[in-house]
Scaffold this motif. Structure first.
Motif, PDB file in Angstrom:
ATOM      1  N   LEU A  24      18.319  13.359  -7.710  1.00 48.06           N
ATOM      2  CA  LEU A  24      18.677  14.000  -8.970  1.00 48.06           C
ATOM      3  C   LEU A  24      17.464  14.672  -9.598  1.00 48.06           C
ATOM      4  CD1 LEU A  24      20.444  14.548 -11.458  1.00 48.06           C
ATOM      5  CD2 LEU A  24      20.020  12.184 -12.171  1.00 48.06           C
ATOM      6  N   LEU A 149      22.066  20.251 -14.276  1.00 51.16           N
ATOM      7  CA  LEU A 149      23.094  19.233 -14.077  1.00 51.16           C
ATOM      8  C   LEU A 149      24.080  19.649 -12.984  1.00 51.16           C
ATOM      9  CD1 LEU A 149      23.794  18.232 -17.779  1.00 51.16           C
ATOM     10  CD2 LEU A 149      22.768  16.794 -16.014  1.00 51.16           C
ATOM     11  N   GLU A 150      24.462  20.915 -12.986  1.00 51.83           N
ATOM     12  CA  GLU A 150      25.381  21.402 -11.948  1.00 51.83           C
ATOM     13  C   GLU A 150      24.738  21.302 -10.573  1.00 51.83           C
ATOM     14  OE1 GLU A 150      27.970  24.716 -14.492  1.00 51.83           O
ATOM     15  OE2 GLU A 150      26.182  25.341 -13.369  1.00 51.83           O
ATOM     16  N   VAL A 154      26.676  17.131 -11.110  1.00 50.31           N
ATOM     17  CA  VAL A 154      27.363  16.590 -12.285  1.00 50.31           C
ATOM     18  C   VAL A 154      28.472  17.545 -12.706  1.00 50.31           C
ATOM     19  CG1 VAL A 154      27.097  15.866 -14.693  1.00 50.31           C
ATOM     20  CG2 VAL A 154      25.276  15.392 -13.026  1.00 50.31           C
ATOM     21  N   THR A 155      29.646  17.013 -12.969  1.00 54.78           N
ATOM     22  CA  THR A 155      30.796  17.829 -13.385  1.00 54.78           C
ATOM     23  C   THR A 155      31.315  17.343 -14.734  1.00 54.78           C
ATOM     24  OG1 THR A 155      32.326  16.391 -12.182  1.00 54.78           O
ATOM     25  CG2 THR A 155      31.453  18.301 -10.995  1.00 54.78           C
ATOM     26  N   ILE A 157      30.854  18.685 -17.705  1.00 51.20           N
ATOM     27  CA  ILE A 157      29.760  18.705 -18.671  1.00 51.20           C
ATOM     28  C   ILE A 157      30.269  19.196 -20.029  1.00 51.20           C
ATOM     29  CG2 ILE A 157      27.478  19.690 -19.189  1.00 51.20           C
ATOM     30  CD1 ILE A 157      27.227  20.195 -16.119  1.00 51.20           C
ATOM     31  N   ALA A 272      28.978  14.060 -19.946  1.00 47.89           N
ATOM     32  CA  ALA A 272      29.697  14.396 -18.716  1.00 47.89           C
ATOM     33  C   ALA A 272      30.829  13.407 -18.520  1.00 47.89           C
ATOM     34  CB  ALA A 272      28.763  14.381 -17.508  1.00 47.89           C
ATOM     35  N   ALA A 275      30.565   9.365 -17.743  1.00 48.83           N
ATOM     36  CA  ALA A 275      29.320   8.774 -18.236  1.00 48.83           C
ATOM     37  C   ALA A 275      29.556   8.125 -19.594  1.00 48.83           C
ATOM     38  CB  ALA A 275      28.228   9.827 -18.344  1.00 48.83           C
ATOM     39  N   ILE A 279      23.958  11.906 -21.707  1.00 50.61           N
ATOM     40  CA  ILE A 279      23.160  11.974 -20.482  1.00 50.61           C
ATOM     41  C   ILE A 279      21.944  12.878 -20.693  1.00 50.61           C
ATOM     42  CG2 ILE A 279      25.108  11.523 -18.959  1.00 50.61           C
ATOM     43  CD1 ILE A 279      25.156  14.545 -18.335  1.00 50.61           C
ATOM     44  N   ILE A 307      22.805   9.003 -15.829  1.00 56.06           N
ATOM     45  CA  ILE A 307      23.561   9.839 -14.894  1.00 56.06           C
ATOM     46  C   ILE A 307      23.841   9.084 -13.603  1.00 56.06           C
ATOM     47  CG2 ILE A 307      23.505  11.986 -13.558  1.00 56.06           C
ATOM     48  CD1 ILE A 307      21.696  13.145 -15.760  1.00 56.06           C
ATOM     49  N   LEU A 312      27.315   9.849 -11.053  1.00 50.05           N
ATOM     50  CA  LEU A 312      27.475  11.304 -11.061  1.00 50.05           C
ATOM     51  C   LEU A 312      26.502  12.018 -10.125  1.00 50.05           C
ATOM     52  CD1 LEU A 312      27.889  11.800 -14.913  1.00 50.05           C
ATOM     53  CD2 LEU A 312      29.668  11.517 -13.179  1.00 50.05           C
ATOM     54  N   ALA A 313      25.497  11.299  -9.620  1.00 48.31           N
ATOM     55  CA  ALA A 313      24.495  11.952  -8.780  1.00 48.31           C
ATOM     56  C   ALA A 313      24.495  11.419  -7.348  1.00 48.31           C
ATOM     57  CB  ALA A 313      23.098  11.762  -9.390  1.00 48.31           C
TER      58      ALA A 313
END
Length: 370
Positions: A24, A149-150, A154-155, A157, A272, A275, A279, A307, A312-313
């Motif tokens: 990440l 983040l993208e 990570v989705t 957001i 996100a 989460a 974040i 995160i 998410l990662a």
């Protein structure tokens, strides 16, 4: 007493979380580098006074302090990296043309933690743009945060904007408080305590009512704009939001001040799907130079542990078991194609023991079925 225990608020990072955190951070820094942000790596501790006074209105009450046995001066372990980046920008890189774009990643230590967030030692990564806090600078910083983040996978957001100095601006101009404590009113607004706000300063109630989806909240604030005092910053906020509109969900809470103690005209929190809590966080602020002069800046910080804890990662685990006697050249070729290869080192080794998802058999990669 067991030697395996760790102090309260500390924890080991184990596979696969430690790998996910490293991946990440790498993706965040790569995304930042693509926008011209170059990495700095300040030390874990430095003189307390340097940390405490570098950012205007910032406080170092969260810092763990100790006396340096060499200098006999008080040192502080950083509770945040932004102040250190500010010191670097004001001193070691003070001669560098502005705007100065810097990125970072590292551990921070808090003196105490909250019930909702009990970790005292945390990982951060982020970017600071120093020398500007204009609309264009804010648009870039918010965009880089979203892209970072993208890039990390990570989705879902969302960004919650706030205007940290809005209350003080109104109190010093069109809506004086007439003996009411600014801090007391700020606390009640932050808590969304409409009854207390009505008792202290009823003219400020529309600020609570304005919180919500960005466009609706923005329109309500525009109607609340007493004497046009907020017009320029509301127009600026709209343009900043437009930079990521349609890409992320947007909200606005003009009463949010907790955690934005040193931010100036703009602040934002990052969330996100999946989460628990924030974040990341960012905003505009002032760096104090050695001669007392001030410099504008804007940036963001991502909370790596939050995160990772939300899953998410994490990438899909693909581990290829390479049995004894396999061709090393073929294994090397597969690693070049992105495979993680785990070689058997003794006859009794198995794919299951090595948590492998695939096996190399007869020169081919085969999925292990369960």
């Amino acid at each position: 007493m067991t030697h395996a225990l760790l102090p309260s608020g500390f924890h080991d990072r184990l596979p696969p979380d430690a790998d996910a955190a490293a991946r990440l951070e790498r993706r965040v820094l790569d995304a930042a580098h693509a926008h011209g942000y170059e990495r700095v790596d300040p030390p874990l501790a430095e003189f307390e006074d340097a940390l405490a006074h570098r950012l205007k209105a910032a406080r170092a009450q969260d810092a763990v302090r100790f006396v340096d046995p060499i200098s006999q001066r008080t040192l502080a372990i950083r509770p945040d990296i932004t102040a250190q980046v500010g010191r670097i920008a004001a001193t070691r890189m003070g001669h560098h043309p502005r705007p100065l774009r810097l990125s970072y990643a590292g551990s921070v230590l808090r003196l105490r933690a909250s019930e909702l967030s009990p970790e005292r030692e945390r990982r951060q990564a982020g970017c600071e743009l120093i020398g500007l806090d204009t609309i264009a600078a804010a648009q870039e910083v918010v965009t880089v945060a979203v892209e970072a983040l993208e890039a990390a996978g990570v989705t879902g957001i969302s960004i919650d904007f706030t205007l940290p100095d809005l209350l003080s601006t109104l109190a010093a101009g069109p809506l004086p408080l007439d003996g009411v404590s600014l801090d007391d009113l700020a606390d009640r607004l932050d808590a969304k305590d409409a009854g207390a706000v009505a008792a202290l300063a009823p003219s400020y109630l529309p600020m609570i009512e304005a919180a919500g989806p960005f466009e609706t909240a923005h329109d309500r604030l525009c109607r609340f704009d007493v004497g046009g005092a907020l017009r320029s910053r509301l127009d600026g906020l709209w343009k900043v939001a437009e930079a990521v509109k349609g890409r992320v969900a947007l909200t606005l809470d003009p009463t949010e001040r907790h955690g934005f103690e040193y931010q100036t005209w703009l602040g934002f929190s990052l969330f996100a799907d999946g989460a628990r809590g924030e974040i990341g966080r960012g905003g505009s602020y002032m760096i104090v130079h050695e001669d007392g002069s001030e410099e504008t800046a804007i940036g963001f910080t991502l909370y790596i542990d939050a995160i990772v804890a939300a899953g998410l990662a994490h990438d899909e685990r693909r581990r290829l078991f390479v049995p004894l006697g396999s061709d090393p050249a073929l294994a090397a070729k597969l690693r070049g194609e992105g495979w993680v290869t785990v070689a058997a080192l003794e006859a009794g080794d198995t794919p299951e023991a090595q948590l492998c998802t695939h096996i190399l058999a007869d020169g081919e990669v085969r999925t292990i079925t369960t």
